[in-house]
Structure formats: structure tokens, C-alpha cells
Motif scaffolding. Sequence first.
Motif, PDB file in Angstrom:
ATOM      1  N   TRP A   1       0.837  -1.185   0.000  1.00 42.60           N
ATOM      2  CA  TRP A   1       0.000   0.000   0.000  1.00 42.60           C
ATOM      3  C   TRP A   1       0.879   1.245   0.000  1.00 42.60           C
ATOM      4  O   TRP A   1       2.043   1.207   0.356  1.00 42.60           O
TER       5      TRP A   1
ATOM      6  N   ILE B   1      -1.403   4.500   4.910  1.00 40.95           N
ATOM      7  CA  ILE B   1      -2.248   3.856   5.908  1.00 40.95           C
ATOM      8  C   ILE B   1      -3.148   4.930   6.500  1.00 40.95           C
ATOM      9  O   ILE B   1      -2.678   5.993   6.899  1.00 40.95           O
TER      10      ILE B   1
ATOM     11  N   LYS C   1      -6.488   5.613   9.283  1.00 37.09           N
ATOM     12  CA  LYS C   1      -7.158   5.032  10.445  1.00 37.09           C
ATOM     13  C   LYS C   1      -8.559   5.605  10.579  1.00 37.09           C
ATOM     14  O   LYS C   1      -8.761   6.805  10.433  1.00 37.09           O
TER      15      LYS C   1
ATOM     16  N   THR D   1     -13.968  -5.796   5.933  1.00 40.23           N
ATOM     17  CA  THR D   1     -12.668  -6.462   6.034  1.00 40.23           C
ATOM     18  C   THR D   1     -12.686  -7.929   5.655  1.00 40.23           C
ATOM     19  O   THR D   1     -11.670  -8.477   5.238  1.00 40.23           O
TER      20      THR D   1
ATOM     21  N   PHE E   1     -10.642  -4.549  15.769  1.00 40.13           N
ATOM     22  CA  PHE E   1      -9.789  -3.948  14.758  1.00 40.13           C
ATOM     23  C   PHE E   1      -9.806  -4.785  13.492  1.00 40.13           C
ATOM     24  O   PHE E   1      -9.883  -6.002  13.557  1.00 40.13           O
TER      25      PHE E   1
ATOM     26  N   SER F   1      -8.504  -4.479   8.978  1.00 44.25           N
ATOM     27  CA  SER F   1      -7.893  -3.649   7.941  1.00 44.25           C
ATOM     28  C   SER F   1      -8.370  -4.095   6.566  1.00 44.25           C
ATOM     29  O   SER F   1      -8.846  -5.223   6.397  1.00 44.25           O
ATOM     30  N   HIS F   2      -8.266  -3.180   5.602  1.00 45.90           N
ATOM     31  CA  HIS F   2      -8.768  -3.416   4.255  1.00 45.90           C
ATOM     32  C   HIS F   2      -7.935  -2.567   3.291  1.00 45.90           C
ATOM     33  O   HIS F   2      -7.643  -1.408   3.585  1.00 45.90           O
TER      34      HIS F   2
ATOM     35  N   LYS G   1      -4.147   1.393   2.784  1.00 50.52           N
ATOM     36  CA  LYS G   1      -4.505   0.406   3.793  1.00 50.52           C
ATOM     37  C   LYS G   1      -5.355   1.133   4.828  1.00 50.52           C
ATOM     38  O   LYS G   1      -4.902   2.087   5.457  1.00 50.52           O
ATOM     39  N   LEU G   2      -6.611   0.696   4.985  1.00 50.55           N
ATOM     40  CA  LEU G   2      -7.508   1.289   5.955  1.00 50.55           C
ATOM     41  C   LEU G   2      -7.477   0.456   7.226  1.00 50.55           C
ATOM     42  O   LEU G   2      -7.684  -0.750   7.183  1.00 50.55           O
ATOM     43  N   GLN G   3      -7.198   1.085   8.349  1.00 50.43           N
ATOM     44  CA  GLN G   3      -7.264   0.426   9.648  1.00 50.43           C
ATOM     45  C   GLN G   3      -8.550   0.907  10.300  1.00 50.43           C
ATOM     46  O   GLN G   3      -8.725   2.105  10.511  1.00 50.43           O
ATOM     47  N   ILE G   4      -9.461  -0.016  10.600  1.00 54.37           N
ATOM     48  CA  ILE G   4     -10.773   0.340  11.123  1.00 54.37           C
ATOM     49  C   ILE G   4     -10.877  -0.160  12.558  1.00 54.37           C
ATOM     50  O   ILE G   4     -10.683  -1.342  12.835  1.00 54.37           O
ATOM     51  N   TRP G   5     -11.191   0.773  13.456  1.00 56.17           N
ATOM     52  CA  TRP G   5     -11.319   0.482  14.880  1.00 56.17           C
ATOM     53  C   TRP G   5     -12.776   0.613  15.252  1.00 56.17           C
ATOM     54  O   TRP G   5     -13.395   1.651  15.033  1.00 56.17           O
TER      55      TRP G   5
END
Length: 180
Positions: free
Chosen positions: A7, A10, A12, A31, A47, A49-50, A61-65
Motif C-alpha cells: 500500500w 495507511i 485510520k 474487512t 480492529f 484492515s482493508h 490500507k484502511l485500519q478500522i477500529w
Amino acid sequence: MAHRLAWDYILKFIIIGDASVGKSSLLVRLTEDRFLVHSDTTIGIEFGSHIVTLPKGERLKLQIWDTAGSCLIVYDVTQRETFDHVETWLQDVREQADEHAIIALVGNMADLPSTERRVSTDEGAAWAHEHGAKTGQNVPTVFETVAQHILEQLRTQRQETDRDDRVDLFARTSTSSCCG
């Protein structure tokens, strides 16, 4: 030989909203590309990611919380009271997050029959418009739309400063999105 990351950036996201509006379902749908049939109440933080590829080829890169980065405020279109609480969630985000955080409003459960719907698409879009939002639809689309706005901020900041790779993602005004 240089190793290339999978990627380019990143990003968030934090997903917030009332209990049982489908926050964990959104996370799993994006995800893992599956529907979460039965979900226990989230305790603590989940958590995922996608990877998203934008039209110009950038890979994010998506970090999803599931409970700062960008924030998704989620409500259930079949539960009116969850929409009524969106204003409170927005105030909480604005108090806790950076003043320029990108915020998206997501009307979840929109795929259910219209007879079960208690908040119309027009009403959700009107609320978002009143708060300076843009409108989008579908789970992957809302993440991609917010990611594109962040990348635009990145590019603008890079053009404005000729410094190394450090970029202030919060240098411009807040942008919100709505889907559902």
C-alpha cells in the motif's frame, strides 16, 4: 532490490454509534466481505484492515477500529432513536478528535425492506448536508470516499510544503460524508 509495500498510505478510522446499530457488522463486511449474522456486544476495541485501490492507482490500507484518525458515526435506519443520538455522537467526536478530523455519517441496515425503515435516506442526507457533509452510499464506497478526501489533503499538503514525507493530515477544514 527495494521492497515495495502492498500500500501507499495507511489511514485510520474509528466507528462509533449507539449499541447494536451494526458497527461490528460494518467492520466484518468491509474487512472479510461477509455478513455478520450473530454478533456479541463489543467489549473494548475490535480492529480490522482493508486495502483500497483508488482510480489513479494509489493503494490505501484502511485500519478500522470499532468502538485520532477519521471517524464513522453509525446509526441504524430501522431504529429512530439511534439517528436521534447522532448529534450527541458528533459533539463527542468534535470534543475528542482533532478539529479537522474527517467524519462520515453512515445509515446502516439500509438493505432491509423499506417498511422497516424509520429514517429515510433523504432525512439522513439532509442531516449530513446541514452539517456540511457529502453524500455517498454502500459500505466500501463510504470508506473509499473518506480515504480519497484524506489523500487529497495529503497531496495538497505535500504541494504546499517541500519538506520530507511528514504530512499534517489535519491541515485543512473538516469534511464529512453520509451514506445510507
